[in-house]
Structures are given as structure tokens and as C-alpha cells.
Motif scaffolding. Structure first.
Motif, mmCIF file in Angstrom:
data_model
loop_
_atom_site.group_PDB
_atom_site.id
_atom_site.type_symbol
_atom_site.label_atom_id
_atom_site.label_comp_id
_atom_site.label_asym_id
_atom_site.label_seq_id
_atom_site.Cartn_x
_atom_site.Cartn_y
_atom_site.Cartn_z
ATOM 1 N N CYS A 148 4.594 12.570 -6.039
ATOM 2 C CA CYS A 148 4.394 11.142 -6.276
ATOM 3 C C CYS A 148 5.679 10.341 -6.107
ATOM 4 O O CYS A 148 6.767 10.856 -6.332
ATOM 5 C CB CYS A 148 3.892 10.915 -7.701
ATOM 6 N N TYR B 53 0.162 -4.574 -6.506
ATOM 7 C CA TYR B 53 -0.706 -4.451 -5.349
ATOM 8 C C TYR B 53 -2.054 -4.992 -5.680
ATOM 9 O O TYR B 53 -2.352 -5.297 -6.804
ATOM 10 C CB TYR B 53 -0.790 -3.007 -4.849
ATOM 11 N N THR C 286 -1.042 9.585 1.117
ATOM 12 C CA THR C 286 -0.970 9.484 -0.338
ATOM 13 C C THR C 286 -2.028 8.502 -0.821
ATOM 14 O O THR C 286 -2.549 7.707 -0.054
ATOM 15 C CB THR C 286 0.425 9.021 -0.815
ATOM 16 N N THR C 287 -2.337 8.586 -2.111
ATOM 17 C CA THR C 287 -3.340 7.722 -2.711
ATOM 18 C C THR C 287 -2.719 6.957 -3.862
ATOM 19 O O THR C 287 -1.993 7.527 -4.675
ATOM 20 C CB THR C 287 -4.526 8.564 -3.246
ATOM 21 N N VAL C 288 -3.026 5.680 -3.950
ATOM 22 C CA VAL C 288 -2.523 4.852 -5.041
ATOM 23 C C VAL C 288 -3.203 5.233 -6.354
ATOM 24 O O VAL C 288 -4.343 5.693 -6.360
ATOM 25 C CB VAL C 288 -2.736 3.353 -4.717
ATOM 26 N N THR D 23 -6.445 0.555 -9.182
ATOM 27 C CA THR D 23 -5.465 -0.468 -8.799
ATOM 28 C C THR D 23 -5.312 -1.542 -9.874
ATOM 29 O O THR D 23 -5.050 -2.690 -9.572
ATOM 30 C CB THR D 23 -5.869 -1.133 -7.476
ATOM 31 N N SER E 283 0.829 -1.190 0.000
ATOM 32 C CA SER E 283 0.000 0.000 0.000
ATOM 33 C C SER E 283 0.866 1.244 0.000
ATOM 34 O O SER E 283 2.072 1.184 0.179
ATOM 35 C CB SER E 283 -0.928 0.002 1.215
ATOM 36 N N CYS E 284 0.225 2.370 -0.190
ATOM 37 C CA CYS E 284 0.917 3.656 -0.211
ATOM 38 C C CYS E 284 1.122 4.177 1.213
ATOM 39 O O CYS E 284 0.365 3.836 2.120
ATOM 40 C CB CYS E 284 0.089 4.670 -0.980
ATOM 41 N N CYS F 33 2.113 6.397 -5.861
ATOM 42 C CA CYS F 33 1.453 6.953 -4.682
ATOM 43 C C CYS F 33 1.650 8.467 -4.742
ATOM 44 O O CYS F 33 2.792 8.925 -4.750
ATOM 45 C CB CYS F 33 2.084 6.405 -3.408
ATOM 46 N N CYS F 34 0.566 9.227 -4.803
ATOM 47 C CA CYS F 34 0.663 10.682 -4.909
ATOM 48 C C CYS F 34 -0.118 11.352 -3.783
ATOM 49 O O CYS F 34 -1.133 10.836 -3.327
ATOM 50 C CB CYS F 34 0.118 11.163 -6.244
ATOM 51 N N LYS F 35 0.372 12.533 -3.374
ATOM 52 C CA LYS F 35 -0.315 13.288 -2.313
ATOM 53 C C LYS F 35 -1.562 13.986 -2.830
ATOM 54 O O LYS F 35 -2.533 14.137 -2.116
ATOM 55 C CB LYS F 35 0.638 14.299 -1.684
ATOM 56 N N LEU G 34 5.242 3.071 -6.457
ATOM 57 C CA LEU G 34 4.919 2.072 -5.439
ATOM 58 C C LEU G 34 6.046 1.074 -5.397
ATOM 59 O O LEU G 34 6.418 0.487 -6.403
ATOM 60 C CB LEU G 34 3.591 1.402 -5.768
#
Length: 84
Positions: free
Chosen positions: A76, A84, A25-27, A47, A20-21, A60-62, A79
Motif C-alpha cells: 500500500c 478523491y 492498485t485499488t483505493v 471512497t 486516483s490510484c 492504494c493497495c495491490k 493516496l
């Protein structure tokens, strides 16, 4: 021997599911990553990067912004597991 193969397969799938990130952050799945900017990304939270025939990078980005060409991610990182 067969039991060992089944156990290894189950543990491999469990490991992939746990990737996971980092917090905050979001995948996402993006076409490329330059520095800390990811361009032409799917909708945040996607995903499906590792589907056969798909060359998208798992990142993974903020934050993300929606542009005419798709989402662009900022701050970013790739990953680390690649899956994942």
C-alpha cells in the motif's frame, strides 16, 4: 468576481474527482498505514475517507485480505492528494 469563484470551485471539484490510484492498485480507506501494510480498512473501493469527522487514510493497495477485524491491505501507499 463571483464568476471567478464559481469557476475555481468547479475546477477544484474536477481535480478531486480525477485523483486516483496507480494501475494495479485499488483505493480504500484505512485506519493506519505502517510501511506497506494498511490495517483495518473498509471494503476495497471505499471512497468516503474525507467525510467530516472521519479520520481514515486514503490508500492504494495491490491486494487485500479479510480478517476478523476487517480488511488488511498489502503493498500500500498513501493516496498522494489526500482527497478523491
Amino acid at each position: 468576481m463571483r464568476a471567478a469563484t464559481v469557476l475555481f470551485s468547479a475546477l477544484s471539484l474536477l481535480g478531486l474527482a480525477q485523483a486516483s490510484c496507480p494501475e494495479g492498485t485499488t483505493v480504500n480507506c484505512c485506519i493506519k498505514l505502517e510501511g506497506t501494510t494498511a490495517s483495518t480498512c473498509a471494503q476495497p473501493g471505499a471512497t468516503y475517507c474525507q467525510e467530516p469527522g472521519n479520520s481514515l487514510l486514503p490508500v492504494c493497495c495491490k491486494s487485500y485480505s479479510l480478517t476478523p477485524r476487517g480488511y488488511v491491505g498489502t503493498e500500500c501507499t498513501k493516496l498522494s492528494t489526500g482527497c478523491y
